[in-house]
Design an enzyme around this catalytic site. Structure first.
Site, short mmCIF file in Angstrom:
data_model
loop_
_atom_site.label_atom_id
_atom_site.label_comp_id
_atom_site.label_asym_id
_atom_site.label_seq_id
_atom_site.Cartn_x
_atom_site.Cartn_y
_atom_site.Cartn_z
N PRO A 258 0.84 -1.21 0.00
CA PRO A 258 0.00 0.00 0.00
C PRO A 258 0.87 1.26 0.00
O PRO A 258 1.44 1.64 1.02
CB PRO A 258 -0.81 -0.13 1.29
CG PRO A 258 0.01 -1.02 2.16
CD PRO A 258 0.76 -1.95 1.27
N ASP A 435 5.84 2.27 1.97
CA ASP A 435 5.01 1.08 2.16
C ASP A 435 4.34 1.22 3.52
O ASP A 435 5.01 1.14 4.56
CB ASP A 435 5.89 -0.17 2.10
CG ASP A 435 5.10 -1.46 2.25
OD1 ASP A 435 3.89 -1.38 2.60
OD2 ASP A 435 5.67 -2.53 2.01
N HIS A 436 3.03 1.42 3.51
CA HIS A 436 2.32 1.70 4.76
C HIS A 436 2.33 0.52 5.73
O HIS A 436 2.02 0.68 6.91
CB HIS A 436 0.88 2.12 4.46
CG HIS A 436 0.36 3.18 5.37
ND1 HIS A 436 0.61 3.19 6.72
CD2 HIS A 436 -0.40 4.28 5.14
CE1 HIS A 436 0.03 4.24 7.28
NE2 HIS A 436 -0.59 4.93 6.34
N ARG A 437 2.68 -0.66 5.26
CA ARG A 437 2.77 -1.81 6.14
C ARG A 437 3.95 -1.68 7.10
O ARG A 437 3.97 -2.33 8.16
CB ARG A 437 2.91 -3.10 5.32
CG ARG A 437 1.73 -3.40 4.42
CD ARG A 437 2.00 -4.60 3.52
NE ARG A 437 3.17 -4.40 2.67
CZ ARG A 437 3.63 -5.30 1.80
NH1 ARG A 437 3.03 -6.48 1.70
NH2 ARG A 437 4.69 -5.03 1.05
N VAL A 438 4.95 -0.87 6.73
CA VAL A 438 6.16 -0.72 7.54
C VAL A 438 6.34 0.71 8.03
O VAL A 438 6.65 0.95 9.20
CB VAL A 438 7.41 -1.15 6.73
CG1 VAL A 438 8.67 -1.07 7.59
CG2 VAL A 438 7.23 -2.54 6.16
#
Length: 463
Positions: A258, A435-438
């Site tokens: 994302p 990367d919005h996951r990180v």
């Protein structure tokens, strides 16, 4: 014992390779370490070395063929050794090959009991051609089926590589007229190209001019517009291994990670002045000049120390986030086939002069497709600069498995407001793709603020 040579995995993203050139012939003796062929991967053209000694007994694929990792390429062994178990065609060196056209010899039946021999069975008659009715009530014989493409007049398949068939089809070449130079007379790309060159070299007869007709009285006509030929509407180009990998990896990155984007406008007036002073000194000492991109590389490398999640990778298969302890900056370099990211390793521990020298060397060898795998793998963060093309601002797709990439715009002269007055300014926009996951929004913004502080007070890069 014969040894199979298979397509190796020559880079971390490679899934298939193109055998661009054979450097040895069948029957040649080879030793461990000898270069057998050149293989085009998704990143570079690399040498395929032999790991065993012996004779090259068989080339299984032709130049220009694309094969996946692990597929058989060639066989090395002792001269005359049977390799049928490896190539799977029932043939071995030195063994007689059965002629599929030859008729089997008759076998005399044994008759120990003296019983009369059975009468020979007559061959089944060939099926008659059914007549088919015509419109006038008469019958006519059915037309014979056309000969399939890629076969000769007797319906036998012509031996040719897939690339040779495609080139022949594109240039309307009858493969039956082409003489093959590959193993067992197989037609390969160079045979078709040589035939096309010979065909084009033959001059066409000059047309005999026709007598000019008598002029007719001029009549006003409506204007006509040329309709483009459908076949000439585009030019086809084979997809290179690099372009295939770029398409696959970036599509996976865009739709699995994302993305979100943060842009900041940086005052780079002091950085421009520092670069000019450093380059005057570099010229006096005969060292490599420093580019503005080198300053950004150093600023990012130092900033990543304070923001470990930007220097991390999301690993869904392991259920972990890997925060890297070392800083390796990948620098995007445009080449003819696409984009490659050579890596400046431990950029935070290197001075500006060393970063400048390494970056130029890596970029030059990247354009020549002469990088080793360890020189373009393992980046923990990536930068992409389009400022030299006049691009003021853009967003980049994250280079997996990184968690961020910095897109760098041009340095521009622009009016700015300082202490209530409009004055000339030197600015540059950079955009961080995260990367919005990180990397959460606050973490990405804090990283950009640190990069900005280094570039607005660039003397800190020298400490």
């Amino acid at each position: 014992m014969a040894n199979a040579i298979e397509m190796p995995k020559l880079s971390d993203t490679m899934e298939e390779g193109v055998l661009s050139a054979w450097l040895v012939d069948e029957g040649d003796e080879v030793s461990s370490g000898d270069v057998l062929a050149q293989v085009e991967t998704d990143k570079a053209t690399m040498d395929l070395e032999a790991f065993d000694e012996g004779v090259l007994l068989r080339k299984v694929i032709d130049e220009g063929d694309t094969v996946p990792i692990g597929e058989l390429i060639a066989v090395i062994g002792e001269e005359g050794e049977d390799i049928s178990s490896l190539v799977g065609d029932g043939e071995g060196d030195g063994a007689a090959t059965a002629d599929p056209e030859a008729e089997p010899e008759p076998v005399e039946p044994e008759d120990p009991a003296g019983e009369p021999e059975p009468e020979p069975v007559e061959a089944a008659p060939e099926p008659e051609v059914e007549p088919e009715p015509t419109g006038d009530g008469q019958l006519r014989e059915r037309e014979p089926e056309p000969v399939p493409a890629g076969t000769d007049a007797e319906g036998r398949r012509i031996k040719a590589s897939p690339l040779a068939r495609r080139i022949a089809q594109e240039h309307d070449v009858d493969l039956e007229r082409v003489e093959g130079s590959g193993p067992e007379g197989r037609i390969v790309r160079r045979d078709v190209e040589a035939y096309i060159e010979e065909r084009e070299a033959v001059p066409e007869p000059e047309p005999v001019p026709e007598p000019e007709p008598a002029p007719e009285p001029a009549v006003a006509e409506e204007p006509t517009y040329a309709i483009p030929d459908e076949e000439a509407a585009y030019e086809s180009e084979d997809i290179s291994q690099m372009r295939k990998t770029i398409a696959r990896r970036l599509a996976e990155s865009k739709y699995s990670a994302p993305h979100y984007y943060l842009t900041v406008d940086i005052d780079v007036e002091k950085a421009v002045e520092l670069r000019e002073d450093l380059n005057e000194l570099a010229e006096e000492q005969g060292r490599t000049k420093i580019s503005f991109n080198d300053l950004i590389t150093k600023a990012c490398a130092l900033s990543l120390h304070d923001h470990p999640y930007v220097n991390a990778a999301y690993r869904p298969d392991e259920g972990e986030i890997h925060k890297h302890n070392r800083v390796h900056i990948g620098i995007a370099v445009a080449i003819d086939e696409g984009l490659i990211t050579p890596v400046v390793r431990d950029a935070d521990r290197k001075g500006l002069s060393q970063i400048a020298q390494e970056t130029r060397d890596l970029a030059e060898r990247a354009r020549n497709r002469d990088l080793e795998p360890e020189e373009f793998e393992g980046a923990t963060f990536t930068t992409s600069n389009l400022g030299m093309f006049g691009i003021e601002e853009f967003t980049a797709i994250i280079n997996p498995p990184n968690s961020a990439i910095l897109a760098i715009g041009e340095i521009r002269e622009t009016p700015v407001v300082e202490e209530g007055e409009v004055v000339p300014g030197t600015r540059m926009k950079v955009t961080l793709s995260c990367d919005h996951r990180v990397v959460d929004g606050a973490k990405g913004a804090q990283f950009l603020d640190t990069v900005k502080s280094y570039l607005e007070e660039p003397m800190n890069l020298l400490l």
